[in-house]
Motif scaffolding. Structure first.
Motif, PDB file in Angstrom:
ATOM      1  N   PHE A  68      55.323  56.534 -53.589  1.00  0.00           N
ATOM      2  CA  PHE A  68      53.725  56.628 -53.691  1.00  0.00           C
ATOM      3  C   PHE A  68      53.159  55.270 -54.686  1.00  0.00           C
ATOM      4  CE2 PHE A  68      54.253  61.042 -52.509  1.00  0.00           C
ATOM      5  CZ  PHE A  68      53.317  61.019 -51.672  1.00  0.00           C
ATOM      6  N   SER A  69      54.064  55.024 -55.423  1.00  0.00           N
ATOM      7  CA  SER A  69      53.987  54.080 -56.587  1.00  0.00           C
ATOM      8  C   SER A  69      54.592  52.692 -56.191  1.00  0.00           C
ATOM      9  CB  SER A  69      54.220  54.317 -57.859  1.00  0.00           C
ATOM     10  OG  SER A  69      55.515  54.678 -57.723  1.00  0.00           O
ATOM     11  N   VAL A  70      55.685  52.943 -55.445  1.00  0.00           N
ATOM     12  CA  VAL A  70      56.484  51.649 -55.158  1.00  0.00           C
ATOM     13  C   VAL A  70      56.669  51.820 -53.607  1.00  0.00           C
ATOM     14  CG1 VAL A  70      58.455  50.145 -55.268  1.00  0.00           C
ATOM     15  CG2 VAL A  70      57.646  51.505 -57.313  1.00  0.00           C
ATOM     16  N   PRO A  71      55.899  51.292 -52.582  1.00  0.00           N
ATOM     17  CA  PRO A  71      55.989  51.608 -51.133  1.00  0.00           C
ATOM     18  C   PRO A  71      57.369  50.970 -50.589  1.00  0.00           C
ATOM     19  CG  PRO A  71      53.786  50.792 -51.577  1.00  0.00           C
ATOM     20  CD  PRO A  71      54.481  50.534 -52.798  1.00  0.00           C
ATOM     21  N   SER A  74      57.489  47.368 -49.778  1.00  0.00           N
ATOM     22  CA  SER A  74      57.839  46.371 -51.092  1.00  0.00           C
ATOM     23  C   SER A  74      59.165  46.283 -51.487  1.00  0.00           C
ATOM     24  CB  SER A  74      56.900  46.603 -52.210  1.00  0.00           C
ATOM     25  OG  SER A  74      57.585  47.965 -52.773  1.00  0.00           O
ATOM     26  N   LEU A  75      60.233  47.105 -50.876  1.00  0.00           N
ATOM     27  CA  LEU A  75      61.588  46.929 -51.004  1.00  0.00           C
ATOM     28  C   LEU A  75      62.419  46.218 -50.207  1.00  0.00           C
ATOM     29  CD1 LEU A  75      62.214  50.716 -52.242  1.00  0.00           C
ATOM     30  CD2 LEU A  75      61.518  48.715 -53.840  1.00  0.00           C
ATOM     31  N   LEU A  76      61.658  45.971 -48.800  1.00  0.00           N
ATOM     32  CA  LEU A  76      62.440  45.431 -47.628  1.00  0.00           C
ATOM     33  C   LEU A  76      62.908  43.722 -48.098  1.00  0.00           C
ATOM     34  CD1 LEU A  76      60.387  46.503 -44.659  1.00  0.00           C
ATOM     35  CD2 LEU A  76      62.772  47.219 -45.598  1.00  0.00           C
ATOM     36  N   PRO A  77      62.246  43.067 -48.958  1.00  0.00           N
ATOM     37  CA  PRO A  77      62.513  41.900 -49.236  1.00  0.00           C
ATOM     38  C   PRO A  77      63.880  41.624 -49.961  1.00  0.00           C
ATOM     39  CG  PRO A  77      60.214  41.945 -49.468  1.00  0.00           C
ATOM     40  CD  PRO A  77      60.671  43.174 -49.426  1.00  0.00           C
ATOM     41  N   HIS A  78      64.139  42.935 -50.667  1.00  0.00           N
ATOM     42  CA  HIS A  78      65.199  42.892 -51.561  1.00  0.00           C
ATOM     43  C   HIS A  78      66.623  43.673 -51.207  1.00  0.00           C
ATOM     44  CE1 HIS A  78      62.577  41.421 -54.666  1.00  0.00           C
ATOM     45  NE2 HIS A  78      61.787  42.488 -54.396  1.00  0.00           N
ATOM     46  N   TRP A  79      66.489  43.999 -49.652  1.00  0.00           N
ATOM     47  CA  TRP A  79      67.564  44.924 -49.255  1.00  0.00           C
ATOM     48  C   TRP A  79      68.969  44.234 -49.250  1.00  0.00           C
ATOM     49  CZ3 TRP A  79      70.825  42.927 -45.212  1.00  0.00           C
ATOM     50  CH2 TRP A  79      70.612  41.704 -44.720  1.00  0.00           C
ATOM     51  N   LEU A  80      69.243  42.854 -49.495  1.00  0.00           N
ATOM     52  CA  LEU A  80      70.427  42.372 -49.841  1.00  0.00           C
ATOM     53  C   LEU A  80      70.990  42.833 -51.134  1.00  0.00           C
ATOM     54  CD1 LEU A  80      70.394  38.618 -48.377  1.00  0.00           C
ATOM     55  CD2 LEU A  80      71.957  40.517 -47.635  1.00  0.00           C
ATOM     56  N   ILE A  81      70.111  43.100 -51.955  1.00  0.00           N
ATOM     57  CA  ILE A  81      70.635  43.723 -53.312  1.00  0.00           C
ATOM     58  C   ILE A  81      71.188  45.066 -53.140  1.00  0.00           C
ATOM     59  CG2 ILE A  81      69.836  44.597 -55.731  1.00  0.00           C
ATOM     60  CD1 ILE A  81      67.541  42.242 -55.532  1.00  0.00           C
ATOM     61  N   VAL A  82      70.549  45.740 -52.390  1.00  0.00           N
ATOM     62  CA  VAL A  82      70.904  47.223 -52.016  1.00  0.00           C
ATOM     63  C   VAL A  82      72.518  47.063 -51.550  1.00  0.00           C
ATOM     64  CG1 VAL A  82      70.651  49.497 -50.959  1.00  0.00           C
ATOM     65  CG2 VAL A  82      68.896  48.205 -51.913  1.00  0.00           C
ATOM     66  N   VAL A  83      72.708  46.342 -50.398  1.00  0.00           N
ATOM     67  CA  VAL A  83      73.898  46.249 -49.634  1.00  0.00           C
ATOM     68  C   VAL A  83      74.904  45.518 -50.535  1.00  0.00           C
ATOM     69  CG1 VAL A  83      74.985  44.888 -47.682  1.00  0.00           C
ATOM     70  CG2 VAL A  83      72.611  45.795 -47.386  1.00  0.00           C
ATOM     71  N   ASN A  84      74.571  44.516 -51.332  1.00  0.00           N
ATOM     72  CA  ASN A  84      75.476  44.020 -52.136  1.00  0.00           C
ATOM     73  C   ASN A  84      76.230  44.918 -52.919  1.00  0.00           C
ATOM     74  OD1 ASN A  84      75.344  40.937 -54.345  1.00  0.00           O
ATOM     75  ND2 ASN A  84      77.197  42.194 -53.706  1.00  0.00           N
TER      76      ASN A  84
END
Length: 265
Positions: A68-71, A74-84
């Motif tokens: 609700f506060s962080v859709p 908005s996280l999709l551009p940072h997906w490489l961080i998660v994968v890394n």
């Protein structure tokens, strides 16, 4: 202590831990582990497995509540961080859980004691020094950033598997410092790393005889999980009302004391 008193105590302690953790943006699993051992007299490995199950429930709830506060978009551009980070964390969780199952109880207590002390010191650092300025990655070279991210993920996976925690205490500062991401986004990204990492460790622990504790202590698991979720949600709503720096320092001291009292032997 009667069975009902035990369950009410589990719910109350879970809610208190969730509330305090929620006030500084954490789940509080590192505080649940000493309580499971000291108050409910669980062997350390059983306590780790129960703690991991509760942490899974709290993480899944947090992912939906933070949406609700962080859709999610908005996280999709940072997906490489998660994968890394996942490249290292799932490997660390798998092998650390396998290692823990082979440890003698006394050695396991020493390992848990050392990691809890280390987490408490990290909490001291986070709330005294801070993360520094966001927006500036630690490294400019993409290959070096990726390599450090894998190694950092490996460390997170090990800690998450050994203590049964989500690892947000480590993941959030790693994401903020290494990639220069703001702390609010880093909190949501850390949950996306934590969930697969914890599932891998949880699946690995299925090979342990202590895994049967989930069935035997089912009521304790349910009541403490409900309390933890309720406390974390209330704490999240109260975020900012209590000075996070001083509360974080208090919790760091509390973690040091509880680790010393429960696992020093």
């Amino acid at each position: 202590m009667s069975g009902l008193q035990k369950l009410w105590l589990a719910a109350v302690l879970g809610a208190l831990i969730g509330l305090l953790g929620g006030l500084i943006g954490l789940g509080g699993a590192e505080f649940r582990l000493p309580i499971l051992v000291a108050v409910f007299s669980l062997p350390t490995l059983e306590a780790i497995i129960l703690n991991k199950a509760m942490s899974l429930v709290v993480v899944i709830t947090s992912i939906f509540s933070r949406g609700f506060s962080v859709p999610m978009e908005s996280l999709l551009p940072h997906w490489l961080i998660v994968v890394n980070l996942l490249f290292g964390s799932v490997v660390g969780a798998w092998y650390a859980a396998g290692y823990v199952m082979k440890l003698a109880p006394a050695m396991l207590n020493r390992v848990v004691f050392g990691l809890l002390i280390a987490l408490a010191l990290i909490m001291f650092w986070e709330h005294l020094v801070g993360f520094g300025e966001t927006g500036t990655p630690l490294f400019q070279q993409a290959w070096l950033q990726a390599l450090v991210g894998i190694l950092a993920g490996l460390l997170v996976g090990i800690v998450a598997a050994v203590l049964g925690v989500a690892g947000g205490e480590l993941l959030i500062p790693i994401i903020v410092i290494l990639w220069g991401i703001d702390i609010k986004t880093a909190g949501s990204l850390s949950l996306l790393v934590s969930l697969p990492t914890m599932l891998v460790g949880f699946f690995r622990y299925r090979q342990a005889q202590a895994f049967d504790a989930l069935r035997r202590e089912r009521d304790l698991l349910i009541w403490m999980s409900v309390g933890s979720i309720a406390g974390a949600l209330v704490g999240g709503l109260m975020l900012g009302l209590v000075p996070a720096q001083w509360l974080g320092l208090f919790l760091a001291v509390l973690l040091l004391i509880s680790a010393w009292k429960v696992f020093k032997h």
